[in-house]
Structure formats: structure tokens, C-alpha cells
Design an enzyme around this catalytic site. Structure first.
Site, PDB file in Angstrom:
ATOM      1  N   ARG A 178       0.819  -1.221   0.000  1.00 21.18           N
ATOM      2  CA  ARG A 178       0.000   0.000   0.000  1.00 21.18           C
ATOM      3  C   ARG A 178       0.854   1.273   0.000  1.00 21.18           C
ATOM      4  NH1 ARG A 178      -2.318  -3.476  -1.333  1.00 21.18           N
ATOM      5  NH2 ARG A 178      -4.170  -4.471  -0.513  1.00 21.18           N
ATOM      6  N   CYS A 228     -10.480  -0.381   3.738  1.00 23.06           N
ATOM      7  CA  CYS A 228      -9.749  -0.703   4.973  1.00 23.06           C
ATOM      8  C   CYS A 228      -9.065   0.548   5.504  1.00 23.06           C
ATOM      9  CB  CYS A 228      -8.707  -1.790   4.715  1.00 23.06           C
ATOM     10  SG  CYS A 228      -9.464  -3.404   4.536  1.00 23.06           S
ATOM     11  N   GLU A 299      -4.061   2.998   6.605  1.00 20.40           N
ATOM     12  CA  GLU A 299      -3.845   2.769   5.168  1.00 20.40           C
ATOM     13  C   GLU A 299      -4.338   3.995   4.398  1.00 20.40           C
ATOM     14  OE1 GLU A 299      -5.191  -1.067   3.637  1.00 20.40           O
ATOM     15  OE2 GLU A 299      -5.839  -0.092   1.790  1.00 20.40           O
TER      16      GLU A 299
HETATM   17  C1  LIG Z   1     -15.608  -0.209  -0.569  1.00 17.73           C
HETATM   18  C2  LIG Z   1     -14.124  -0.007  -0.743  1.00 17.73           C
HETATM   19  C3  LIG Z   1     -13.310  -1.105  -1.007  1.00 17.73           C
HETATM   20  C4  LIG Z   1     -11.932  -0.940  -1.163  1.00 17.73           C
HETATM   21  N1  LIG Z   1     -11.160  -2.037  -1.417  1.00 17.73           N
HETATM   22  C5  LIG Z   1      -9.828  -1.891  -1.574  1.00 17.73           C
HETATM   23  C6  LIG Z   1      -8.989  -3.025  -1.837  1.00 17.73           C
HETATM   24  O1  LIG Z   1      -9.440  -4.161  -1.952  1.00 17.73           O
HETATM   25  N2  LIG Z   1      -7.659  -2.806  -1.981  1.00 17.73           N
HETATM   26  C7  LIG Z   1      -7.104  -1.561  -1.884  1.00 17.73           C
HETATM   27  O2  LIG Z   1      -5.891  -1.425  -2.039  1.00 17.73           O
HETATM   28  N3  LIG Z   1      -7.871  -0.476  -1.628  1.00 17.73           N
HETATM   29  C8  LIG Z   1      -9.205  -0.605  -1.477  1.00 17.73           C
HETATM   30  N4  LIG Z   1      -9.982   0.501  -1.215  1.00 17.73           N
HETATM   31  C9  LIG Z   1      -9.349   1.822  -1.052  1.00 17.73           C
HETATM   32  C10 LIG Z   1      -9.305   2.679  -2.347  1.00 17.73           C
HETATM   33  O3  LIG Z   1     -10.399   2.389  -3.181  1.00 17.73           O
HETATM   34  C11 LIG Z   1      -8.009   2.478  -3.128  1.00 17.73           C
HETATM   35  O4  LIG Z   1      -6.906   2.834  -2.344  1.00 17.73           O
HETATM   36  C12 LIG Z   1      -8.013   3.294  -4.431  1.00 17.73           C
HETATM   37  O5  LIG Z   1      -6.967   2.842  -5.247  1.00 17.73           O
HETATM   38  C13 LIG Z   1      -7.873   4.794  -4.217  1.00 17.73           C
HETATM   39  O6  LIG Z   1      -8.070   5.443  -5.468  1.00 17.73           O
HETATM   40  P1  LIG Z   1      -8.735   6.888  -5.574  1.00 17.73           P
HETATM   41  O7  LIG Z   1      -8.722   7.301  -6.991  1.00 17.73           O
HETATM   42  O8  LIG Z   1     -10.049   6.899  -4.894  1.00 17.73           O
HETATM   43  O9  LIG Z   1      -7.678   7.742  -4.758  1.00 17.73           O
HETATM   44  P2  LIG Z   1      -7.969   8.998  -3.815  1.00 17.73           P
HETATM   45  O10 LIG Z   1      -8.555   8.513  -2.536  1.00 17.73           O
HETATM   46  O11 LIG Z   1      -8.706  10.042  -4.541  1.00 17.73           O
HETATM   47  O12 LIG Z   1      -6.486   9.503  -3.557  1.00 17.73           O
HETATM   48  C14 LIG Z   1      -5.562   8.746  -2.825  1.00 17.73           C
HETATM   49  C15 LIG Z   1      -4.233   9.507  -2.835  1.00 17.73           C
HETATM   50  O13 LIG Z   1      -3.694   9.494  -4.144  1.00 17.73           O
HETATM   51  C16 LIG Z   1      -3.471  10.826  -4.601  1.00 17.73           C
HETATM   52  N5  LIG Z   1      -3.767  10.832  -6.038  1.00 17.73           N
HETATM   53  C17 LIG Z   1      -4.900  10.414  -6.651  1.00 17.73           C
HETATM   54  N6  LIG Z   1      -4.779  10.537  -7.982  1.00 17.73           N
HETATM   55  C18 LIG Z   1      -3.540  11.042  -8.221  1.00 17.73           C
HETATM   56  C19 LIG Z   1      -2.813  11.406  -9.394  1.00 17.73           C
HETATM   57  N7  LIG Z   1      -3.337  11.291 -10.614  1.00 17.73           N
HETATM   58  N8  LIG Z   1      -1.562  11.902  -9.250  1.00 17.73           N
HETATM   59  C20 LIG Z   1      -1.024  12.049  -8.023  1.00 17.73           C
HETATM   60  N9  LIG Z   1      -1.646  11.743  -6.882  1.00 17.73           N
HETATM   61  C21 LIG Z   1      -2.894  11.236  -6.979  1.00 17.73           C
HETATM   62  C22 LIG Z   1      -4.401  11.705  -3.782  1.00 17.73           C
HETATM   63  O14 LIG Z   1      -3.929  13.032  -3.686  1.00 17.73           O
HETATM   64  C23 LIG Z   1      -4.377  10.973  -2.444  1.00 17.73           C
HETATM   65  O15 LIG Z   1      -3.241  11.339  -1.692  1.00 17.73           O
HETATM   66  C24 LIG Z   1     -11.361   0.352  -1.056  1.00 17.73           C
HETATM   67  C25 LIG Z   1     -12.189   1.461  -0.803  1.00 17.73           C
HETATM   68  C26 LIG Z   1     -13.557   1.289  -0.654  1.00 17.73           C
HETATM   69  C27 LIG Z   1     -14.424   2.489  -0.404  1.00 17.73           C
END
Ligand SMILES: Cc1cc2nc3c(=O)[nH]c(=O)nc-3n(C[C@H](O)[C@H](O)[C@H](O)COP(=O)(O)OP(=O)(O)OC[C@H]3O[C@@H](n4cnc5c(N)ncnc54)[C@H](O)[C@@H]3O)c2cc1C
Length: 304
Positions: A178, A228, A299
Site C-alpha cells: 500500500r 480498509c 492505510e
Molecule cells: C468499498 C471499498 C473497497 C476498497 N477495497 C480496496 C482493496 O481491496 N484494496 C485496496 O488497495 N484499496 C481498497 N480501497 C481503497 C481505495 O479504493 C483504493 O486505495 C483506491 O486505489 C484509491 O483510489 P482513488 O482514486 O479513490 O484515490 P484517492 O482517494 O482520490 O487519492 C488517494 C491519494 O492518491 C493521490 N492521487 C490520486 N490521484 C492522483 C494522481 N493522478 N496523481 C497524483 N496523486 C494522486 C491523492 O492526492 C491521495 O493522496 C477500497 C475502498 C472502498 C471504499
């Protein structure tokens, strides 16, 4: 922020026909639906516009936050004096196939990348099914379920802190559990993956169904959460087990509740604030430290 910043952003957005909003509620961009308002929310549609905007904001010392799908970050409750740049439209959401290589804009939905890969008879991405959010957000946190997103990654194009555009090979980036070596100043523009040919799409679809069913069975996928909350510690127990063993299942702070379905999820019952979520995170960390002498690290990401 002064009016000339507002005027320049408004002007740039109108030239490119992009979405720009001031005093934007961040809760609507968060999967847990909490958070205060941001100075501005800007969704550029192409690379030239992004570079121009980033250069302008940095030159004027304006804080930039790159917003993905908001599924792994807890926005604070108060006002945030920053321009949130959301790369979810136009150039940044495209997905292009070339043989077994797929290139996705950083704002492309992970679910769309998985679905289109399978439609194109390409295997590799199925193990990420059920993870909300964007390709960029997934790379930053090396998201994973059955596999981690870094597994099939070939290269990532970024804008660095000096506004330079660079293509980094996978070997230039370190990934861990992560985490990745990107800094908060790196802006991911797009990424390429090398997948494997699998003409029998039924095999891929069956795999998707199986993995998704597993997630739906064990995780509160329909609730307002951030997935998580804690990484698993270096212990024989996972964070969810420790939280459960500490008797915290169902415990609440305000409108934030530790899920009864999966103890490593915090659910917003509809009335939670980010402060409630934070308070519950602290309760869990303190209880687990005092009961088991184990430190569990979040996380999810936070904004100060
Ligand atoms: C129901 C549910 C289930 C989930 N299951 C999992 C799982 O199985 N495994 C897992 O690993 N995670 C899981 N997650 C967590 C999450 O979905 C992941 O970590 C996902 O990859 C985050 O992506 P995001 O676009 O929403 O990032 P965001 O939450 O929008 O951003 C996360 C970070 O990345 C940065 N960021 C985003 N885009 C960019 C970019 N283009 N350039 C630079 N920085 C950037 C943001 O500034 C922030 O610091 C889950 C979440 C939920 C709600």
C-alpha cells in the site's frame, strides 16, 4: 486567495470549457461522504491545460491537491485553502489498447480499465475488481486485492515538482504494501500496463464474478466507507482481527461506526463528520496499542 487567482482560473477554465467550482463541498467527492469545503475544484480536460494551470498555481504558491476517486483519503471538516485538481475527464480518462499493452489516463476508473481489458481478451487486472477509484489513486497507494496494481505496470507518466513531464519505467519506482515512492508533488498523468492474451473471455468473467462475490460477502461495499482504514501490522493477526479482539466491532463516535461486517472498515451512518472518523481511528489505535502492544498504521491518507 486574491481575485486575480480566481479570475485566471475562471478564464482558463472557460477557454478549455472545463469544470471549475469555488467553495466546493469535498464530501460529494469522497466515498465516505465527509469533509469541508475547498477553495476550488478544477477538472482540466487536456494535458496542455493541466500543465498551464499547475505552473500558474505553483508560481503563485497556491496549494494543489490531486483528487482521484476520493476512496482512500479523509478530507478534513474545515475549509481547505487549496485548489483540488481532478483528472477525471477528457484526456485523463481515456483507455487505449495496443496489442497486449493498455494505456490509461490517471483519472480512468479502475473498474472501467478492468472491464475493458476483459472485453479486449486481456488478463491481469481481474484481481483488482471491487476497488473503487481511479488508476492514479491506485498507483499512488499500490492498491491491491488478489494482486497489486504494480504487478502488470510498465510505465507511469508524471508531472514532477519542477513541472517537467517524465515517463518513468517501473524500475524507476518503488512499490511496497500500500505504498509507492511518488511524492505529493508528483502528478500522475497516465500509466501503461502489459497484460496477457486470454481469448476465452468467459474464464476472465468467471474470475471477476468470483473475486467480486468474495468482496461483497466480507466487506460493506454498499456503505459509505474508505475501504480498509488500517494496514495489516507485522503480526500473525490482521488489523480487522485485532479490532474485533479488542471488542471494538460496532463501536461508534458520533456518526462513524466500526463495521460489524468487516472490522477494518469505518462506516458513515449518514451523520458522520471527518472528526468522528478520526476520533474512532484514534480509539482503535490506542486500544490495540494498550491491549496487544501493537501499533496499527492507517492505510488511508489524510490532508492537513
Ligand atoms: C468499498 C471499498 C473497497 C476498497 N477495497 C480496496 C482493496 O481491496 N484494496 C485496496 O488497495 N484499496 C481498497 N480501497 C481503497 C481505495 O479504493 C483504493 O486505495 C483506491 O486505489 C484509491 O483510489 P482513488 O482514486 O479513490 O484515490 P484517492 O482517494 O482520490 O487519492 C488517494 C491519494 O492518491 C493521490 N492521487 C490520486 N490521484 C492522483 C494522481 N493522478 N496523481 C497524483 N496523486 C494522486 C491523492 O492526492 C491521495 O493522496 C477500497 C475502498 C472502498 C471504499
Amino acid at each position: 486567495m486574491n481575485n486575480s487567482i480566481k479570475d485566471t482560473l475562471t478564464n482558463t477554465a472557460s477557454i478549455y470549457g472545463s469544470y471549475l467550482s469555488f467553495n466546493e463541498p469535498l464530501s460529494k467527492h469522497s466515498t465516505i461522504r465527509t469533509g469541508g469545503n475547498a477553495y476550488a475544484w478544477y477538472a482540466p480536460t487536456n494535458l496542455e491545460e493541466l500543465l498551464e494551470t499547475v505552473k500558474f498555481l505553483r508560481k503563485n504558491n497556491i496549494r494543489i491537491v490531486i483528487a482521484g476517486g476520493g476512496s482512500n483519503i479523509l478530507f478534513p471538516d474545515g475549509y481547505i485553502d487549496a485548489v483540488f485538481i481532478n483528472l477525471s475527464v477528457g484526456y485523463f480518462e481515456r483507455i487505449v489498447f495496443d496489442g497486449t499493452t493498455v494505456t490509461a489516463g490517471s483519472g480512468a476508473r479502475l473498474s472501467k480499465l478492468i472491464a475493458e481489458s476483459v472485453d479486449n481478451g486481456l488478463s491481469g487486472m481481474e484481481g483488482l475488481i471491487g476497488i473503487p477509484g481511479t488508476v492514479g489513486g491506485a498507483i499512488i497507494g499500490n492498491a491491491g486485492h488478489k494482486i497489486e496494481i504494480s504487478k502488470y505496470l510498465v510505465s507511469v507518466t508524471i508531472i514532477d515538482k519542477n513541472n517537467g513531464l517524465h515517463i518513468l519505467g517501473k524500475e524507476d519506482i518503488s512499490f511496497g504494501y500500500r505504498k509507492s515512492s511518488f511524492t505529493v508533488e508528483d502528478i500522475i498523468v497516465e500509466a501503461s500496463f502489459e497484460l496477457a492474451r486470454e481469448e476465452d473471455r468467459a474464464i476472465l468473467r468467471a474470475r471477476l464474478r468470483e473475486y467480486l462475490a468474495g468482496k461483497l460477502k466480507t466487506q460493506p461495499m454498499a456503505d459509505k466507507t474508505l475501504g480498509c482504514i488500517f494496514k495489516n501490522p507485522d503480526s500473525i493477526y490482521k488489523s480487522a482481527q485485532l479490532i474485533e479482539m479488542a471488542g471494538l466491532k460496532g463501536v461508534r463516535k458520533g456518526g462513524a461506526v466500526i463495521s460489524t461486517k468487516h472490522s477494518n472498515f469505518i462506516v458513515n451512518d449518514g451523520s458522520a463528520t471527518s472528526s468522528d472518523v478520526l476520533a474512532l481511528i484514534n480509539v482503535a489505535r490506542e486500544e490495540i496499542k494498550s491491549k496487544f502492544n501493537i501499533i496499527i498504521e492507517p492505510e488511508i491518507k489524510f490532508l492537513d
